[in-house]
Design an enzyme around this catalytic site. Structure first.
Site, short mmCIF file in Angstrom:
data_model
loop_
_atom_site.label_atom_id
_atom_site.label_comp_id
_atom_site.label_asym_id
_atom_site.label_seq_id
_atom_site.Cartn_x
_atom_site.Cartn_y
_atom_site.Cartn_z
N CYS A 1 0.81 -1.23 0.00
CA CYS A 1 0.00 0.00 0.00
C CYS A 1 0.84 1.27 0.00
O CYS A 1 0.32 2.36 -0.26
CB CYS A 1 -0.94 0.01 1.20
C1 LIG Z 1 -11.02 -4.98 8.34
C2 LIG Z 1 -11.82 -4.10 9.30
C3 LIG Z 1 -12.76 -3.21 8.50
C4 LIG Z 1 -12.66 -5.00 10.20
O1 LIG Z 1 -13.32 -4.21 11.17
P1 LIG Z 1 -13.28 -4.63 12.72
O2 LIG Z 1 -14.13 -3.68 13.44
O3 LIG Z 1 -11.84 -4.74 13.13
O4 LIG Z 1 -14.00 -6.04 12.67
P2 LIG Z 1 -13.57 -7.42 13.33
O5 LIG Z 1 -12.82 -8.23 12.32
O6 LIG Z 1 -12.96 -7.23 14.66
O7 LIG Z 1 -15.00 -8.07 13.50
C5 LIG Z 1 -16.00 -7.51 14.38
C6 LIG Z 1 -17.24 -8.38 14.34
O8 LIG Z 1 -17.86 -8.28 13.06
C7 LIG Z 1 -18.01 -9.58 12.49
N1 LIG Z 1 -17.79 -9.48 11.04
C8 LIG Z 1 -16.62 -9.59 10.34
N2 LIG Z 1 -16.85 -9.47 9.03
C9 LIG Z 1 -18.18 -9.28 8.90
C10 LIG Z 1 -19.01 -9.08 7.77
N3 LIG Z 1 -18.50 -9.04 6.52
N4 LIG Z 1 -20.33 -8.89 7.97
C11 LIG Z 1 -20.86 -8.92 9.22
N5 LIG Z 1 -20.12 -9.09 10.32
C12 LIG Z 1 -18.80 -9.27 10.16
C13 LIG Z 1 -16.93 -10.42 13.15
O9 LIG Z 1 -17.32 -11.78 13.11
C14 LIG Z 1 -16.95 -9.87 14.55
O10 LIG Z 1 -18.05 -10.42 15.28
P3 LIG Z 1 -17.94 -10.72 16.85
O11 LIG Z 1 -17.75 -9.37 17.49
O12 LIG Z 1 -19.26 -11.36 17.14
O13 LIG Z 1 -16.75 -11.61 17.01
C15 LIG Z 1 -10.87 -3.21 10.14
O14 LIG Z 1 -10.25 -3.99 11.13
C16 LIG Z 1 -9.82 -2.50 9.33
O15 LIG Z 1 -10.09 -1.84 8.34
N6 LIG Z 1 -8.56 -2.57 9.79
C17 LIG Z 1 -7.45 -1.89 9.17
C18 LIG Z 1 -7.03 -2.67 8.00
C19 LIG Z 1 -6.00 -1.97 7.16
O16 LIG Z 1 -5.78 -0.80 7.21
N7 LIG Z 1 -5.37 -2.74 6.34
C20 LIG Z 1 -4.46 -2.27 5.41
C21 LIG Z 1 -4.74 -3.10 4.24
S1 LIG Z 1 -3.76 -2.63 2.93
#
Ligand SMILES: CC(C)(COP(=O)(O)OP(=O)(O)OC[C@H]1O[C@@H](n2cnc3c(N)ncnc32)[C@H](O)[C@@H]1OP(=O)(O)O)[C@@H](O)C(=O)NCCC(=O)NCCS
Length: 371
Positions: A156
């Site tokens: 990225c």
């Molecule tokens: C990926 C991202 C959006 C996920 O968001 P988050 O708030 O961390 O979500 P989590 O993975 O902790 O999941 C939270 C809950 O949502 C649920 N969940 C995950 N994906 C889901 C989906 N597609 N739909 C519905 N629920 C979902 C999980 O099961 C979890 O449920 P629980 O609380 O019952 O265990 C976020 O972590 C993010 O953007 N992080 C930074 C990533 C980044 O910058 N990466 C660089 C890439 S180049």
């Protein structure tokens, strides 16, 4: 070092877009089919049923509402769930080079100077279509440019690493102008069957021309560039040329993007905020006085926290540009899309920051001043 400027930028946005609702419908159809097909094993407790995805979760957790893609039909077909991109003969331009050329043509047109002045082409992106010949050389050839060209991949952060490389080439006198392109076909490395990440990425191409300041009439003075890397397994793509050498050989599952999103969020936000504030101090720039932030576009909540820390106030949407709602995460291109679309209105003397962060970990800061 001779000073350098960002003289022009270009953007190519693929014509097709997928909304969260369309993406979730495809994912949930796949889940329903999987759970039905495997009902006996699920009720025997042998495997867990798959959970559905939701539009509300995606928008709240990431801020993403839609994404552009180079091929839509395959991605939203629950039986396929990947872009279907036919292989092209070697005589035809590769799709990654093709979208890079489209962005580059716009940058060259906005620049308005003879393209013979370009001495180097950098293709800076997360995923190259092949090992070699370099994508950058194919782009150089398609545009009829001279000099030399090479690929660079810092995930990225590829574009900020590319801008620094370009500014350093210009600064040292190696060349007078550099064309950097960032073609990102992120849909190719995304697992559209993975609930945690199926919504994250989109496709796009950006381009930027960096030239020596004394040749430039307008554009953006590059005041300082800084790069940082710190090893982490929290964002990974294990695809590579040695996959076929593994004992499982061709039976290996596809090697696609994986991440621990929560950990990335927690570790990268403080790392990047501190890096920006330290770099501003080194350059004698007051970060509270920055007129605009063009941050990496992965997650709206991350950008809001970083924006608040850097600017010392609640930034307006104008100050802290968000394009990930329409484009999703486009890897290295995100901050360049934001800069390309939302910089023309700033006034001479205004300061701003282009900043990337992502896999590696890697981060880059480019402070600029409008001429
Ligand atoms: C990926 C991202 C959006 C996920 O968001 P988050 O708030 O961390 O979500 P989590 O993975 O902790 O999941 C939270 C809950 O949502 C649920 N969940 C995950 N994906 C889901 C989906 N597609 N739909 C519905 N629920 C979902 C999980 O099961 C979890 O449920 P629980 O609380 O019952 O265990 C976020 O972590 C993010 O953007 N992080 C930074 C990533 C980044 O910058 N990466 C660089 C890439 S180049």
């Amino acid at each position: 070092m001779r000073p350098a400027v960002i003289a022009a930028t270009g953007l190519y946005t693929p014509p097709e877009s997928i909304s969260n609702a369309e993406l979730v419908a495809a994912f949930n159809a796949y889940v329903a089919d999987f759970n039905q097909t495997n009902a006996a094993r699920i009720s025997a407790g042998e495997i867990e049923p798959l959970a559905p995805s939701s539009v509300e979760f995606i928008e709240k957790a990431s801020g993403i509402k839609a994404r552009y893609v180079v091929e839509k039909a395959g991605i939203i077909d629950p039986k396929i769930m990947r872009p279907v991109i036919p292989e092209r003969p070697n005589e035809e331009i590769s799709i990654l080079a093709e979208i890079a050329v489209k962005a580059a043509e716009q940058a060259l047109e906005r620049w308005g100077k003879p393209r013979e002045r370009i001495g180097a082409v950098l293709c800076a992106a997360s995923n190259m279509q092949r090992g070699y010949p370099a994508m950058a050389i194919e782009v150089q050839n398609a545009l009829g440019l001279g000099g030399f060209a090479f690929d660079m991949n810092v995930a990225c952060s590829s574009a900020t690493f590319g801008l620094k490389t370009a500014a350093d080439f210009v600064g040292s006198g190696s060349v007078d102008a550099v064309l950097m392109v960032n073609p990102e076909i992120c849909s190719g490395h995304l697992n559209f069957r993975d609930r945690d990440s199926h919504f994250i990425f989109g496709d796009v191409a950006t381009a930027a021309i960096v030239e020596r300041a004394d040749d430039a009439q307008d554009g953006w003075d590059i005041l300082g560039t800084k790069l940082k890397t710190q090893f982490s397994n929290n964002i990974r793509n294990n695809f590579g040329f040695l996959n076929r050498a593994a004992p499982e050989g061709r039976d290996l599952p596809d090697k696609l993007f994986v991440q621990q999103g929560r950990k990335v969020f927690k570790e990268v936000v403080p790392m990047v905020s501190e890096m920006i504030i330290d770099h501003a101090a080194e350059l004698g720039i007051d970060p509270h006085g920055l007129k605009r932030l063009w941050l990496h576009q992965a997650n709206i909540n991350m950008n809001e926290i970083i924006g608040r820390k850097v600017l010392g106030r609640e930034p307006s949407r104008e100050e802290n540009v968000i394009i990930l709602d329409d484009y999703a995460n486009t890897s290295s291109a995100g901050s360049i899309i934001a800069f390309h679309k939302y910089s023309d209105d700033l006034k001479s003397g205004d300061h701003g920051l282009i900043c990337s962060f992502g896999a590696g970990y890697s981060a880059g800061t480019v402070f600029v001043k409008k001429r």
